[in-house]
Design a protein around this motif. Sequence first.
Motif, PDB file in Angstrom:
ATOM      1  N   THR A  43       0.922   3.471  26.334  1.00 57.01           N
ATOM      2  CA  THR A  43       2.359   3.146  26.174  1.00 57.01           C
ATOM      3  C   THR A  43       3.037   4.159  25.690  1.00 57.01           C
ATOM      4  O   THR A  43       4.161   4.293  26.002  1.00 57.01           O
TER       5      THR A  43
ATOM      6  N   ASP B  24       3.699  -3.755  31.341  1.00 58.66           N
ATOM      7  CA  ASP B  24       2.660  -2.876  30.741  1.00 58.66           C
ATOM      8  C   ASP B  24       1.410  -3.833  30.624  1.00 58.66           C
ATOM      9  O   ASP B  24       0.367  -3.320  30.509  1.00 58.66           O
ATOM     10  N   ASP B  25       1.460  -5.103  30.483  1.00 57.95           N
ATOM     11  CA  ASP B  25       0.384  -5.913  30.373  1.00 57.95           C
ATOM     12  C   ASP B  25      -0.311  -5.971  31.584  1.00 57.95           C
ATOM     13  O   ASP B  25      -1.510  -5.844  31.870  1.00 57.95           O
TER      14      ASP B  25
ATOM     15  N   PRO C 213     -10.225  -0.255  23.208  1.00 64.71           N
ATOM     16  CA  PRO C 213      -9.093  -0.763  24.100  1.00 64.71           C
ATOM     17  C   PRO C 213      -7.615  -0.762  23.595  1.00 64.71           C
ATOM     18  O   PRO C 213      -6.816  -0.315  24.327  1.00 64.71           O
TER      19      PRO C 213
ATOM     20  N   ARG D 148      -4.574   1.578  24.850  1.00 65.64           N
ATOM     21  CA  ARG D 148      -3.388   0.745  25.435  1.00 65.64           C
ATOM     22  C   ARG D 148      -2.272   1.537  24.599  1.00 65.64           C
ATOM     23  O   ARG D 148      -1.257   1.700  25.170  1.00 65.64           O
TER      24      ARG D 148
ATOM     25  N   TYR E 229      -5.804 -10.381  28.547  1.00 65.45           N
ATOM     26  CA  TYR E 229      -4.543 -10.281  29.230  1.00 65.45           C
ATOM     27  C   TYR E 229      -3.664 -11.809  28.924  1.00 65.45           C
ATOM     28  O   TYR E 229      -2.561 -11.745  28.871  1.00 65.45           O
TER      29      TYR E 229
ATOM     30  N   PHE F  17      -1.948  -2.494  32.444  1.00 63.38           N
ATOM     31  CA  PHE F  17      -3.146  -2.181  31.673  1.00 63.38           C
ATOM     32  C   PHE F  17      -4.391  -2.987  32.126  1.00 63.38           C
ATOM     33  O   PHE F  17      -5.610  -2.662  32.118  1.00 63.38           O
TER      34      PHE F  17
ATOM     35  N   SER G 274      -2.611 -11.977  25.702  1.00 58.55           N
ATOM     36  CA  SER G 274      -1.332 -11.151  25.389  1.00 58.55           C
ATOM     37  C   SER G 274      -0.007 -11.963  25.828  1.00 58.55           C
ATOM     38  O   SER G 274       0.845 -11.553  25.253  1.00 58.55           O
TER      39      SER G 274
END
Length: 394
Positions: free
Chosen positions: A32, A52-53, A24, A28, A126, A56, A129
């Motif tokens: 990106t 982007d968080d 993963p 990502r 998530y 994704f 992050s």
Amino acid sequence: MLFQVGGQGTRPTFFEMAAAQQLPASLRAALTYSFGVFALRRPFLHKILDYDDEFFALLMLVLESHSLRTTDASFAESLYGLRRRVANISIKKSTLTAESSEKTHDLGLRKNQKILSVVFLVVLPYFKSKLQSMYNREMEARLQASLWGNDEPRLDEAGFHLDQGETSTHAVGRTNAEVSSLTHFRKKITKLVVICYPWIHATNEGLSFAYQLLYLLDATAFYSQGLHALGIQVCRATGQELMDSSSKISRIRSRELEGLRGPTWLKAMQRVLLKCIYTSLDYAQTGLIAAVFFFKMMEWWYQSAEERMSAPTVYPPPPPPPPPKVAKNGVPLPQDRSLCPLCCQKRANPSVLTVSGFVFCYSCIFKSVSQHKKCPVSLIPASVDQIRRLFHDL
């Protein structure tokens, strides 16, 4: 597109589990990078990069939910031919010193375990992050404040200049009170994150390392603390399971298509929409793996190009200068190259005049250059500082 790395038995190797866990992150990075390249020509794609968080997490939510529903495995695990099974471990001890015997039964995942698996695979990464981003921003702000101070123009809590706009006193007071309470709450949350996040991160990384080390040493059947908390083991899928996965997906989709309700036109639209979704999910694995491969290839390409650009350039040696020419009115050269052109005797203390390259006796060339300020053979302007002694005869 299923891969099965070597190994014996149903227990996956450490490298299979590590590859499935790291996929993963590579996916990502590939997405990106791809969006960053496309955004150079399509600026509206920067909005996706700004979130982007979320983007994704939404993508992985769809992929992980579909994969767990159809194959009882995460998206990355299904690529390596792995499956998740319920681990019911019963330990029997005859005496205190007797060895424990374990019996493990592999069962299919229950609905709540699939939901919790999605939480561990998508929701928790998530939030991790977002906490990492919040922590980094706060530490950068503190570092900047310690280096440069707070000399920037002051803004009010709503983000406007203090002298901007003319509003009523009541509206301004109410807005300032609301924004002040919200800002105070945000500051408390940020302060709590800055204090707690390093400990949470260190604890999580330490537990992950401990579980991976124990799994490598075959001391536990769980690769991570999340799998242990869910009571799930990852096993290598059998050949029959790999063959039955496609038929299982077909049965699930047939039930969904048969369960459509509504008018004929609505059912037709729903059927077309579901088939488009099914086709996208079928090609998602191949497309995303191709994106990872493309990203790795471009990373290698640009890294090699940067290394070539930063490497020192090796140039070939310059060609030798052309031989000196005798001027029309200059002193002629003797046929014997060991004689001095001025005294026509064998050179004593041979010395070269650097502007022309001709060799003379030191006393002869010194007197000639001192008087005429030029080379006696080529008539090139020279000085006594350009006379060099030769030591090849010593």
